[in-house]
Design a protein around this motif. Structure first.
Motif, PDB file in Angstrom:
ATOM      1  N   MET A   1       0.848  -1.182   0.000  1.00  0.00           N
ATOM      2  CA  MET A   1       0.000   0.000   0.000  1.00  0.00           C
ATOM      3  C   MET A   1       0.891   1.242   0.000  1.00  0.00           C
ATOM      4  O   MET A   1       1.793   1.360   0.832  1.00  0.00           O
ATOM      5  CB  MET A   1      -0.899  -0.016   1.236  1.00  0.00           C
ATOM      6  N   THR A   4      -2.467   6.551   1.875  1.00  0.00           N
ATOM      7  CA  THR A   4      -3.737   6.557   2.596  1.00  0.00           C
ATOM      8  C   THR A   4      -4.537   7.771   2.132  1.00  0.00           C
ATOM      9  O   THR A   4      -4.020   8.894   2.149  1.00  0.00           O
ATOM     10  CB  THR A   4      -3.521   6.637   4.117  1.00  0.00           C
ATOM     11  N   ASP A  31      -5.160  -1.631  -4.966  1.00  0.00           N
ATOM     12  CA  ASP A  31      -4.225  -2.069  -3.933  1.00  0.00           C
ATOM     13  C   ASP A  31      -3.060  -1.098  -3.740  1.00  0.00           C
ATOM     14  O   ASP A  31      -2.189  -1.324  -2.897  1.00  0.00           O
ATOM     15  CB  ASP A  31      -3.700  -3.473  -4.233  1.00  0.00           C
ATOM     16  N   ARG A  32      -3.038   0.009  -4.512  1.00  0.00           N
ATOM     17  CA  ARG A  32      -2.006   1.029  -4.333  1.00  0.00           C
ATOM     18  C   ARG A  32      -2.371   2.030  -3.245  1.00  0.00           C
ATOM     19  O   ARG A  32      -1.513   2.776  -2.775  1.00  0.00           O
ATOM     20  CB  ARG A  32      -1.763   1.788  -5.651  1.00  0.00           C
ATOM     21  N   THR A  34      -5.276   2.976   0.224  1.00  0.00           N
ATOM     22  CA  THR A  34      -6.341   2.592   1.139  1.00  0.00           C
ATOM     23  C   THR A  34      -7.157   3.828   1.476  1.00  0.00           C
ATOM     24  O   THR A  34      -6.663   4.955   1.382  1.00  0.00           O
ATOM     25  CB  THR A  34      -5.761   1.965   2.422  1.00  0.00           C
ATOM     26  N   THR A  82       0.796   4.293   6.077  1.00  0.00           N
ATOM     27  CA  THR A  82       1.614   4.613   4.906  1.00  0.00           C
ATOM     28  C   THR A  82       2.421   5.867   5.201  1.00  0.00           C
ATOM     29  O   THR A  82       2.125   6.613   6.146  1.00  0.00           O
ATOM     30  CB  THR A  82       0.729   4.848   3.670  1.00  0.00           C
TER      31      THR A  82
END
Length: 319
Positions: A1, A4, A31-32, A34, A82
């Motif tokens: 990830m 964010t 999936d890169r 959230t 992240t």
């Protein structure tokens, strides 16, 4: 990830739906990044709807018991896992390449950024009235400048400031700076402002790179209710107070006292215009200047601005 994305909201699930739909259409794989949805003490019905939206869009939901956008943004930062967090207002819709542009901006070689402000284009719910002062488009959280560069340098226009409607922050730098100050920023429907400006200049004054990048774009849904003279006057009144509070939080009280005589003069000269009914646009140029000066003066002379904003929000919730 890699990133964010944080959406902070209070009682506005309809706008959140549009924002989440925009995030679903991104050019990078899901999936890169959230998604965090921070519910700032919404009412029961709105909270239930936000819960359903979070589940449908694979977003992590955080609920807070108290209103306050700075509190919500700080909760998002503490929950992030992240290096960077991207803040987007609940009434903003990201461009399809928004996340991709953010990832490219933070990965570019050279001095790493602590904060990046992006471009905010209007998506009007109602036409902008002809009486709206062109110099005040910014109070609607609109940034239309194209270009890149460090804030408060010749690389960007003088006076250009970041808005958290579209802003990327290095998480550890944000937390080390104390986060968004709870003394400024929206509480419910109050119009206290400048929490992102305080954070940006705190980071820049500490030696970090704080920059603007117009390739990072969102479309801000400008609510129809803001197209009223009464809203603009209230916005400018709170902006005057916010300016005083922000300068003091940035340890610049001398700039408040230097400006106070000018604001007193403006208020004295334009006071008769304040007798005009709020709903009319007559002599609006004089009236918004008076409103700003009045908020500035009251805050400079001891008005407890944050407490007033919190009390206003509490009254609105009780009603």
């Amino acid at each position: 990830m890699d990133l964010t994305v944080c959406i902070c909201t209070h009682n506005r699930p309809r706008y959140v739906q549009d924002c989440l739909d925009g995030l679903r259409r991104q050019t990078v794989a899901r999936d890169r990044f959230t998604v965090l949805l921070v519910d700032s003490a919404s009412g029961e019905a709105a909270a239930a709807e936000l819960g359903s939206l979070a589940a449908a869009h694979d977003a992590r939901l955080i609920r807070l018991d108290h209103v306050g956008v700075s509190l919500a943004r700080n909760a998002g930062a503490w929950a992030a896992r992240t290096r960077f967090i991207a803040y987007i207002d609940d009434d903003a819709i990201p461009a399809t390449d928004w996340v991709e542009s953010i990832l490219n901006a933070i990965a570019q070689p050279g001095r790493p950024p602590a904060l990046i402000g992006g471009r905010i284009l209007p998506k009007w719910e109602a036409p902008l009235p002809a009486w709206w002062p062109p110099s005040l488009r910014g109070v609607l959280s609109i940034i239309e400048h194209e270009g890149r560069g460090e804030y408060r340098t010749p690389a960007v226009p003088q006076g250009l400031e970041p808005y958290a409607a579209n802003m990327v922050v290095h998480v550890l730098s944000l937390l080390a700076a104390g986060g968004f100050g709870g003394a400024v920023g929206r509480y419910g429907n109050s119009l206290l402002s400048d929490e992102e400006v305080q954070l940006a200049w705190t980071l820049q004054d500490a030696g970090h790179s704080v920059r603007y990048d117009s390739r990072i774009v969102v479309h801000h849904q400008i609510q129809a209710r803001r197209m009223e003279p009464s809203w603009l006057l209230s916005r400018m009144y709170w902006q005057g107070a916010s300016t005083v509070l922000t300068r003091r939080l940035l340890h610049q009280p001398q700039t408040v006292w230097r400006e106070l005589p000018r604001r007193l003069l403006v208020a004295g000269l334009l006071a008769p215009a304040a007798l005009i009914p709020e709903h009319t646009a007559f002599l609006l140029a004089a009236r918004w200047r008076f409103a700003y000066a009045a908020g500035f003066i009251r805050a400079a002379l001891g008005w407890h601005v944050t407490e007033a904003a919190i009390e206003q929000a509490a009254v609105a919730v009780a009603a």
